[in-house]
Design an enzyme around this catalytic site. Structure first.
Site, PDB file in Angstrom:
ATOM      1  CG  HIS A 166      42.230  70.413  51.030  1.00 35.90           C
ATOM      2  ND1 HIS A 166      42.466  69.166  51.509  1.00 35.90           N
ATOM      3  CD2 HIS A 166      40.969  70.406  51.304  1.00 35.90           C
ATOM      4  CE1 HIS A 166      41.725  69.032  52.714  1.00 35.90           C
ATOM      5  NE2 HIS A 166      40.691  69.662  52.684  1.00 35.90           N
ATOM      6  CG  PHE A 167      37.536  71.442  47.322  1.00 35.15           C
ATOM      7  CD1 PHE A 167      37.779  72.950  47.760  1.00 35.15           C
ATOM      8  CD2 PHE A 167      37.449  71.317  46.018  1.00 35.15           C
ATOM      9  CE1 PHE A 167      37.946  73.973  46.773  1.00 35.15           C
ATOM     10  CE2 PHE A 167      36.773  72.605  44.765  1.00 35.15           C
ATOM     11  CZ  PHE A 167      36.826  73.455  45.588  1.00 35.15           C
ATOM     12  CG  HIS A 168      39.162  69.489  42.929  1.00 37.69           C
ATOM     13  ND1 HIS A 168      38.860  70.944  42.763  1.00 37.69           N
ATOM     14  CD2 HIS A 168      38.347  69.248  41.019  1.00 37.69           C
ATOM     15  CE1 HIS A 168      38.077  70.764  41.765  1.00 37.69           C
ATOM     16  NE2 HIS A 168      37.544  70.053  41.571  1.00 37.69           N
ATOM     17  NE  ARG A 206      39.011  78.537  45.704  1.00 34.61           N
ATOM     18  CZ  ARG A 206      38.160  78.127  47.131  1.00 34.61           C
ATOM     19  NH1 ARG A 206      38.458  78.649  48.239  1.00 34.61           N
ATOM     20  NH2 ARG A 206      37.078  77.562  46.923  1.00 34.61           N
ATOM     21  NE  ARG A 207      35.621  80.059  44.625  1.00 38.32           N
ATOM     22  CZ  ARG A 207      34.826  80.286  46.128  1.00 38.32           C
ATOM     23  NH1 ARG A 207      34.641  81.768  46.503  1.00 38.32           N
ATOM     24  NH2 ARG A 207      34.105  79.646  46.023  1.00 38.32           N
ATOM     25  CG  HIS A 234      35.023  72.339  57.777  1.00 39.56           C
ATOM     26  ND1 HIS A 234      35.735  72.337  56.457  1.00 39.56           N
ATOM     27  CD2 HIS A 234      35.429  71.211  58.817  1.00 39.56           C
ATOM     28  CE1 HIS A 234      37.246  71.172  56.794  1.00 39.56           C
ATOM     29  NE2 HIS A 234      36.742  70.885  58.048  1.00 39.56           N
ATOM     30  CE1 TYR A 291      34.863  68.346  59.296  1.00 41.52           C
ATOM     31  CE2 TYR A 291      35.361  66.526  58.120  1.00 41.52           C
ATOM     32  CZ  TYR A 291      36.147  67.758  58.810  1.00 41.52           C
ATOM     33  OH  TYR A 291      37.078  68.376  58.556  1.00 41.52           O
TER      34      TYR A 291
HETATM   35 FE1  HAS Z   1      38.594  70.520  53.650  1.00 48.21          FE
HETATM   36  C1  HAS Z   1      38.666  73.901  52.612  1.00 48.21           C
HETATM   37  C2  HAS Z   1      40.743  72.363  56.332  1.00 48.21           C
HETATM   38  C3  HAS Z   1      38.823  67.788  55.284  1.00 48.21           C
HETATM   39  C4  HAS Z   1      36.928  69.782  51.699  1.00 48.21           C
HETATM   40  N1  HAS Z   1      37.980  71.607  52.146  1.00 48.21           N
HETATM   41  C5  HAS Z   1      38.343  72.966  52.727  1.00 48.21           C
HETATM   42  C6  HAS Z   1      37.246  73.048  51.006  1.00 48.21           C
HETATM   43  C7  HAS Z   1      36.330  72.394  50.161  1.00 48.21           C
HETATM   44  C8  HAS Z   1      36.723  71.556  51.362  1.00 48.21           C
HETATM   45  C9  HAS Z   1      35.648  72.011  49.838  1.00 48.21           C
HETATM   46  O1  HAS Z   1      41.082  74.214  58.304  1.00 48.21           O
HETATM   47  C10 HAS Z   1      37.159  74.415  50.720  1.00 48.21           C
HETATM   48  C11 HAS Z   1      35.894  75.571  50.444  1.00 48.21           C
HETATM   49  C12 HAS Z   1      36.303  76.919  49.834  1.00 48.21           C
HETATM   50  O2  HAS Z   1      35.634  76.536  49.004  1.00 48.21           O
HETATM   51  O3  HAS Z   1      36.534  77.601  49.972  1.00 48.21           O
HETATM   52  N2  HAS Z   1      39.759  69.714  55.245  1.00 48.21           N
HETATM   53  C13 HAS Z   1      40.400  70.298  56.711  1.00 48.21           C
HETATM   54  C14 HAS Z   1      40.174  69.221  57.702  1.00 48.21           C
HETATM   55  C15 HAS Z   1      40.437  68.472  57.087  1.00 48.21           C
HETATM   56  C16 HAS Z   1      39.646  68.279  56.264  1.00 48.21           C
HETATM   57  C17 HAS Z   1      41.702  69.862  58.745  1.00 48.21           C
HETATM   58  N3  HAS Z   1      38.116  69.385  53.592  1.00 48.21           N
HETATM   59  C18 HAS Z   1      37.875  67.936  54.091  1.00 48.21           C
HETATM   60  C19 HAS Z   1      36.916  66.807  53.153  1.00 48.21           C
HETATM   61  C20 HAS Z   1      36.141  67.475  52.762  1.00 48.21           C
HETATM   62  C21 HAS Z   1      36.693  68.891  52.028  1.00 48.21           C
HETATM   63  C22 HAS Z   1      36.427  65.649  54.012  1.00 48.21           C
HETATM   64  C23 HAS Z   1      35.041  67.042  51.650  1.00 48.21           C
HETATM   65  C24 HAS Z   1      34.993  66.048  51.758  1.00 48.21           C
HETATM   66  N4  HAS Z   1      39.238  72.359  54.660  1.00 48.21           N
HETATM   67  C25 HAS Z   1      40.713  72.601  55.864  1.00 48.21           C
HETATM   68  C26 HAS Z   1      40.783  73.863  55.643  1.00 48.21           C
HETATM   69  C27 HAS Z   1      39.704  74.148  54.540  1.00 48.21           C
HETATM   70  C28 HAS Z   1      39.632  73.525  53.726  1.00 48.21           C
HETATM   71  C29 HAS Z   1      41.583  74.968  56.215  1.00 48.21           C
HETATM   72  C30 HAS Z   1      39.646  75.900  54.504  1.00 48.21           C
HETATM   73  C31 HAS Z   1      41.647  76.707  53.284  1.00 48.21           C
HETATM   74  C32 HAS Z   1      41.272  78.092  53.010  1.00 48.21           C
HETATM   75  O4  HAS Z   1      42.669  78.760  53.503  1.00 48.21           O
HETATM   76  O5  HAS Z   1      40.785  78.657  51.807  1.00 48.21           O
HETATM   77  C33 HAS Z   1      40.468  66.628  58.748  1.00 48.21           C
HETATM   78  O6  HAS Z   1      38.719  66.410  58.127  1.00 48.21           O
HETATM   79  C34 HAS Z   1      41.417  65.960  57.244  1.00 48.21           C
HETATM   80  C35 HAS Z   1      41.633  64.875  58.552  1.00 48.21           C
HETATM   81  C36 HAS Z   1      42.050  63.621  57.878  1.00 48.21           C
HETATM   82  C37 HAS Z   1      42.621  63.220  57.969  1.00 48.21           C
HETATM   83  C38 HAS Z   1      43.102  61.296  56.910  1.00 48.21           C
HETATM   84  C39 HAS Z   1      43.163  60.568  57.873  1.00 48.21           C
HETATM   85  C40 HAS Z   1      42.699  59.047  56.727  1.00 48.21           C
HETATM   86  C41 HAS Z   1      42.277  58.122  56.609  1.00 48.21           C
HETATM   87  C42 HAS Z   1      42.245  57.296  55.026  1.00 48.21           C
HETATM   88  C43 HAS Z   1      43.387  56.131  55.417  1.00 48.21           C
HETATM   89  C44 HAS Z   1      43.835  55.441  54.621  1.00 48.21           C
HETATM   90  C45 HAS Z   1      43.537  53.766  54.159  1.00 48.21           C
HETATM   91  C46 HAS Z   1      43.770  52.999  53.087  1.00 48.21           C
HETATM   92  C47 HAS Z   1      42.755  52.950  55.733  1.00 48.21           C
HETATM   93  C48 HAS Z   1      44.686  63.197  58.682  1.00 48.21           C
HETATM   94  C49 HAS Z   1      40.866  58.106  57.709  1.00 48.21           C
HETATM   95  C50 HAS Z   1      44.910  52.265  54.156  1.00 48.21           C
HETATM   96  C51 HAS Z   1      46.054  52.475  52.791  1.00 48.21           C
HETATM   97  C52 HAS Z   1      46.984  51.695  52.596  1.00 48.21           C
HETATM   98  C53 HAS Z   1      48.281  52.588  51.936  1.00 48.21           C
HETATM   99  C54 HAS Z   1      47.216  50.697  52.722  1.00 48.21           C
END
Ligand code: HAS
Length: 550
Positions: free
Chosen positions: A375-377, A440-441, A224, A228
């Protein structure tokens, strides 16, 4: 405090940085081709020629893009960022950078060779009891050791700056590189332990069993924070470079530093959220790590707030009226802004999906379904990768002494639109199909009854359409990158570094007190992992030997 007097990356450092970035885009080209083949196979429209094993190309896709493209690009970008803000690398640091690069490339060649000869068809997470040739594990070990050497060179340059500027907060971008390097070094200890003490001896036949639960726990201790390690360089560009590109200011230096410290503290002791359905881990420890996972969401929410503040502050300074009038003032014709911005917007649903994944009950629905792939794409393959493309549009010409031309700018915006459409088809249909339970996979979801497979075909055809459009996007980015590196007109392309807004709070020096933050990090890791890990060792399956790792 910006070290404003350094405006250009030293030519010798530029060559080092470009070496890493070049390997990154080679990995993108090869890994991206594999991704196209996967979607075509899954749509039922393509049989792989010559009996190529689907899982061989799936492993190549995951390792080359998930581990290759990201790690090489990030290290190349970080070397340039450190050289631009903390001063030209010392000859020792630069030599270490080259040594790290060579060690990584040797490791990458070993790992890729084993994958492409079907001797390491273990997917990018290389879960035991799937076993690869030992050269694959040795290759991964070299990749990680090489990256440690490179990160060491960056941290040494930061320490040199601190010594030359006692009592002053370091340049923000350099501080961010140090946090990301420390995060990487601490989290890769887990996967290094898994490979060195479990998988390598096992693949060499020195032991005949492996404690699978321990190996997966060590992997996800790394897995995980790995995400980040990918995300933070994108955040570096959002916080420090985008404000300069739009003509605005950095909303708050101390908020940005605090966000990075929060990632350092909370991104590592959370690996169990990838193992929520795993037996052998007590539910209370899963609960502790889910709470910590929700802590790691906070710095991303702070980032969203900070980005909106940066954009609005700039828009208001240009006379924007009304609640969203500032949107109109943003530079919508500049790919250096628009492409990362699309990545930001994609992160809204991507992050929401992460929160669903982290919610224990909801994860029972989506775990191991193609929802997670969707999700991760969105997260890494859109938010992070589009930001990396946006960085490349000024960084590559800056490093090669060329300029980002209007023609390439237009092509870059077309590329981003292509990426967005392709990903909407592919990731969107993955999310929906995952909710229907599609695993998946898998080469082809014929699991369960034939009717189910037929129900899923439309989603897989949508993925093939999306994957084909995405592959067109990869061809476009490779054309742009080759043009910027070798053919664009010679000239000066700015390496944009934002200034801090006048009314921003003074930066507290405690944010650079690494003794405090590394002690808190160690405490959080020990709290989150000691008892459950001892539990896995003491109650290892019968027949386990030695330290019960096998
Ligand atoms: Fe994830 C699985 C939970 C973020 C990548 N994640 C994965 C896998 C990958 C991955 C590769 O809790 C698969 C691994 C595998 O092969 O099994 N992920 C999270 C959580 C976050 C999160 C809580 N993941 C990421 C990021 C990744 C990434 C970043 C890659 C770069 N993820 C999981 C969990 C799994 C998981 C479980 C396992 C699932 C399972 O069952 O296997 C958090 O960090 C997300 C927080 C982000 C936000 C969004 C904030 C929004 C922002 C943009 C604002 C937009 C603006 C533009 C300012 C709350 C910062 C202006 C917009 C206008 C409209 C004007």
């Amino acid at each position: 405090m910006m070290n404003a007097q350094i405006s250009k990356v030293d030519k010798r450092d530029a060559r080092l940085s470009m070496a890493y970035i070049t390997v990154a885009f080679i990995a993108l080209a090869v890994g991206g081709l594999m991704g196209l083949l996967q979607t075509l196979v899954r749509s039922g429209k393509l049989e792989l020629p010559g009996g190529i094993n689907y899982y061989e190309i799936l492993t190549a896709h995951g390792v080359l893009l998930g581990l290759g493209l990201t790690t090489y690009f990030i290290l190349g970008f970080q070397f340039a960022a450190v050289s631009r803000t903390a001063g030209t690398l010392s000859s020792k640091a630069r030599l270490s950078g080259w040594i790290g690069f060579i060690v990584m490339v040797i490791g990458t060649i070993f790992a890729t060779w084993m994958i492409l000869t079907n001797k390491a068809t273990v997917l990018y997470t290389f879960y035991a009891p799937l076993q690869a040739h030992f050269l694959f594990y040795l290759g991964l070990t070299l990749l990680i050791v090489g990256s440690w050497i490179a990160c060491g060179a960056m941290i040494a340059t930061y320490m040199r700056w601190r010594k030359q500027n006692p009592g002053k907060p370091s340049p923000l971008l350099c501080f961010m590189v140090v946090v990301n390097s420390l995060l990487w070094i601490v989290c890769t200890l887990g996967v290094a332990g898994e490979v060195l003490f479990q998988l390598l001896p096992w693949s060499l036949g020195l032991v005949d069993t492996v404690n699978v639960l321990v190996s997966r726990t060590l992997f996800w201790y790394f897995g995980h924070p790995l995400v980040y390690f990918w995300l933070l360089p994108a955040y570096m560009a959002w916080y420090v470079i985008i404000p300069k590109i739009i003509g605005g200011k950095i909303f708050s230096d101390s908020l940005a530093r605090l966000v990075f410290i929060l990632f350092l503290l909370f991104s590592i002791p959370v690996g169990f959220h990838h193992q929520l359905t795993e037996p052998g881990i007590d539910a209370s420890w899963k609960f502790v790590q889910v709470v910590l996972t929700f802590m790691v969401i906070i710095p991303s929410l702070m980032t969203a707030f900070s980005m909106f503040a940066t954009f609005e502050m700039f828009g208001r300074s240009k006379g924007a009226k009304g609640l969203f009038g500032w949107l109109k003032k943003l530079p919508w014709k500049d790919a250096r802004f628009v492409v990362p911005f699309i990545g930001m917007v994609a992160f809204i649903p991507a992050g929401a999906g992460g929160i669903i994944n982290a919610s224990n009950q909801m994860d029972q629905v989506v775990h191991n379904t193609i929802w997670v792939t969707g999700h991760f794409h969105l997260t890494v393959a859109t938010t992070v990768v589009l930001t990396f493309f946006g960085i490349s549009y000024w960084l590559i010409p800056h490093l090669t002494g060329r300029v980002f031309t209007k023609a390439m700018n237009r092509l870059a915006i077309i590329q981003a639109i292509c990426w967005t459409i392709g990903m909407a088809f592919m990731s969107g249909s993955m999310h929906l199909e995952g909710l229907l339970g599609a695993p998946r996979r898998t080469a082809f979801t014929t699991y369960g009854n034939a009717q189910q497979a037929l129900d899923w075909i439309p989603y897989q055809v949508a993925q093939a359409i999306g994957g084909s459009i995405l592959f067109l996007g990869i061809v476009l980015i490779i054309v742009i990158v080759i043009n910027l590196a070798f053919f664009a007109p010679k000239g000066e392309q700015d390496f944009p570094i934002g200034e801090i807004a006048e009314n921003a709070e003074k930066t507290p020096m405690v944010l650079e007190n690494w003794k405090i933050w590394l002690t808190v990090l160690a405490a959080l890791i020990l709290i989150a992992y000691t008892v459950p890990f001892m539990d896995m060792i003491q109650n290892a399956p019968p027949g386990s030997k030695g330290f019960k790792l096998w």
